[in-house]
Design a protein around this motif. Structure first.
Motif, mmCIF file in Angstrom:
data_model
loop_
_atom_site.group_PDB
_atom_site.id
_atom_site.type_symbol
_atom_site.label_atom_id
_atom_site.label_comp_id
_atom_site.label_asym_id
_atom_site.label_seq_id
_atom_site.Cartn_x
_atom_site.Cartn_y
_atom_site.Cartn_z
ATOM 1 N N SER A 60 5.621 -0.970 2.359
ATOM 2 C CA SER A 60 5.125 0.410 2.188
ATOM 3 C C SER A 60 5.736 0.883 0.398
ATOM 4 O O SER A 60 6.968 0.862 0.258
ATOM 5 C CB SER A 60 5.794 1.225 3.209
ATOM 6 O OG SER A 60 5.432 2.774 3.060
ATOM 7 N N ASP A 61 4.767 1.543 0.002
ATOM 8 C CA ASP A 61 5.240 2.176 -1.389
ATOM 9 C C ASP A 61 4.564 3.386 -1.620
ATOM 10 O O ASP A 61 3.705 3.500 -2.247
ATOM 11 C CB ASP A 61 4.476 1.127 -2.580
ATOM 12 C CG ASP A 61 4.634 1.463 -3.930
ATOM 13 O OD1 ASP A 61 5.858 2.287 -4.133
ATOM 14 O OD2 ASP A 61 4.425 0.799 -4.865
ATOM 15 N N PRO A 62 5.189 4.518 -0.729
ATOM 16 C CA PRO A 62 4.531 5.644 -0.902
ATOM 17 C C PRO A 62 4.349 6.373 -1.870
ATOM 18 O O PRO A 62 3.908 7.327 -2.478
ATOM 19 C CB PRO A 62 5.135 6.620 0.259
ATOM 20 C CG PRO A 62 6.549 5.855 0.589
ATOM 21 C CD PRO A 62 5.966 4.298 0.227
ATOM 22 N N ASP A 63 5.554 6.231 -2.923
ATOM 23 C CA ASP A 63 5.540 6.720 -4.206
ATOM 24 C C ASP A 63 4.779 6.026 -5.375
ATOM 25 O O ASP A 63 5.113 6.323 -6.585
ATOM 26 C CB ASP A 63 7.181 6.747 -4.779
ATOM 27 C CG ASP A 63 7.846 7.687 -3.623
ATOM 28 O OD1 ASP A 63 7.197 8.730 -3.228
ATOM 29 O OD2 ASP A 63 8.916 7.582 -3.519
ATOM 30 N N LEU A 64 4.103 4.802 -4.789
ATOM 31 C CA LEU A 64 3.299 3.945 -5.805
ATOM 32 C C LEU A 64 4.313 3.441 -6.843
ATOM 33 O O LEU A 64 3.600 2.971 -8.025
ATOM 34 C CB LEU A 64 2.059 4.812 -6.100
ATOM 35 C CG LEU A 64 1.267 5.399 -5.236
ATOM 36 C CD1 LEU A 64 0.201 6.174 -5.926
ATOM 37 C CD2 LEU A 64 0.771 4.531 -4.242
ATOM 38 N N LYS A 108 -2.138 1.749 -10.407
ATOM 39 C CA LYS A 108 -2.259 3.087 -9.894
ATOM 40 C C LYS A 108 -3.583 3.793 -10.254
ATOM 41 O O LYS A 108 -3.696 3.708 -11.371
ATOM 42 C CB LYS A 108 -0.901 3.663 -10.591
ATOM 43 C CG LYS A 108 -0.505 5.078 -9.681
ATOM 44 C CD LYS A 108 0.634 5.613 -10.072
ATOM 45 C CE LYS A 108 0.982 6.994 -9.629
ATOM 46 N NZ LYS A 108 2.167 7.600 -10.317
ATOM 47 N N ASN A 109 -3.987 4.477 -9.337
ATOM 48 C CA ASN A 109 -5.132 5.271 -9.494
ATOM 49 C C ASN A 109 -5.025 6.725 -9.306
ATOM 50 O O ASN A 109 -5.492 6.922 -8.045
ATOM 51 C CB ASN A 109 -6.430 4.610 -8.970
ATOM 52 C CG ASN A 109 -7.641 5.205 -8.959
ATOM 53 O OD1 ASN A 109 -7.917 6.210 -10.160
ATOM 54 N ND2 ASN A 109 -8.669 5.001 -8.162
ATOM 55 N N GLY A 110 -4.396 7.358 -9.960
ATOM 56 C CA GLY A 110 -4.056 8.702 -9.555
ATOM 57 C C GLY A 110 -3.034 8.953 -8.686
ATOM 58 O O GLY A 110 -1.937 8.355 -8.453
ATOM 59 N N ASP A 111 -3.352 9.086 -7.442
ATOM 60 C CA ASP A 111 -2.404 9.435 -6.277
ATOM 61 C C ASP A 111 -2.732 8.334 -5.259
ATOM 62 O O ASP A 111 -2.251 8.334 -4.049
ATOM 63 C CB ASP A 111 -2.600 10.730 -5.490
ATOM 64 C CG ASP A 111 -2.076 11.872 -6.324
ATOM 65 O OD1 ASP A 111 -1.113 11.830 -7.181
ATOM 66 O OD2 ASP A 111 -2.671 13.047 -6.175
ATOM 67 N N SER A 112 -3.453 7.410 -5.610
ATOM 68 C CA SER A 112 -3.679 6.170 -4.862
ATOM 69 C C SER A 112 -3.591 4.885 -5.519
ATOM 70 O O SER A 112 -3.320 4.749 -6.868
ATOM 71 C CB SER A 112 -5.162 6.320 -4.027
ATOM 72 O OG SER A 112 -6.132 6.303 -4.992
ATOM 73 N N SER A 153 1.017 -1.152 -0.145
ATOM 74 C CA SER A 153 0.110 0.034 -0.026
ATOM 75 C C SER A 153 0.913 1.176 0.137
ATOM 76 O O SER A 153 1.865 1.092 0.338
ATOM 77 C CB SER A 153 -0.929 -0.092 1.154
ATOM 78 O OG SER A 153 -0.446 0.459 2.329
ATOM 79 N N GLY A 154 0.142 2.348 -0.316
ATOM 80 C CA GLY A 154 0.979 3.753 -0.382
ATOM 81 C C GLY A 154 1.156 4.214 1.165
ATOM 82 O O GLY A 154 1.626 5.289 1.384
ATOM 83 N N ASP A 155 0.595 3.329 2.060
ATOM 84 C CA ASP A 155 0.521 3.976 3.236
ATOM 85 C C ASP A 155 2.135 4.007 4.098
ATOM 86 O O ASP A 155 2.715 3.192 3.533
ATOM 87 C CB ASP A 155 -0.315 3.038 4.308
ATOM 88 C CG ASP A 155 -1.791 3.368 3.931
ATOM 89 O OD1 ASP A 155 -2.041 4.283 3.586
ATOM 90 O OD2 ASP A 155 -2.444 2.286 4.564
ATOM 91 N N SER A 156 2.174 5.028 5.125
ATOM 92 C CA SER A 156 3.695 5.285 5.505
ATOM 93 C C SER A 156 3.878 3.688 6.344
ATOM 94 O O SER A 156 2.957 3.007 7.040
ATOM 95 C CB SER A 156 3.684 6.276 6.468
ATOM 96 O OG SER A 156 2.831 6.102 7.633
#
Length: 106
Positions: free
Chosen positions: A45-49, A58-62, A19-22
Motif C-alpha cells: 500500500s502506497d497511499p502517499d504515492l 505518478k499521474n497526479g493523484d493516482s 498501489s495507492g489503495d488502502s
C-alpha cells in the motif's frame, strides 16, 4: 496477469503489486484474486504515492499502470508505463527478464 504468475518463478526476485489503495482495499482484492486464481502476489500500500513517484509512475493523484524493478540497494533499474502489460504478459516478461539479466551481470 495472475494466470501467468508461474512464468515469474524463474526469477530470483521478490515481486509485489504496488498501489495507492488502502491496506483494506488491497486485502479485499488479494482475497478475490486468490479465490479466482488460487494465488496472488503480495500487495504494497502506497497511499502517499512515494514508491510510485520513485518509479516515475505518478499521474497526479493516482498512478500509471505498469511495472518496474528495483536493485538490491533500492534504486530503480527501469520502469515501463503500459495499461495493457498484463494482457501483453509475454512481452512484459521478455522485458523484465532482459533487465533482470542485465542487473545480475553487473
Amino acid at each position: 496477469m495472475h494466470e501467468n504468475l508461474d512464468k515469474l518463478d524463474s526469477l530470483n526476485a521478490s515481486i509485489y503489486i504496488v498501489s495507492g489503495d488502502s491496506p483494506e482495499q488491497q486485502l479485499e482484492l488479494h482475497g478475490l484474486l486468490e479465490s479466482q486464481f488460487g494465488k496472488s502476489l503480495p500487495f504494497v500500500s502506497d497511499p502517499d504515492l512515494e514508491l510510485i513517484d520513485l518509479f516515475e509512475m505518478k499521474n497526479g493523484d493516482s498512478a500509471y499502470r505498469g511495472y518496474g524493478m528495483l536493485d538490491e540497494d533500492g534504486r530503480v533499474v527501469f520502469h515501463t508505463i503500459n495499461d495493457h502489460w498484463g494482457e501483453q504478459f509475454d512481452q512484459t516478461l521478455k522485458e523484465i527478464k532482459k533487465e533482470y539479466t542485465k542487473l545480475n551481470k553487473e
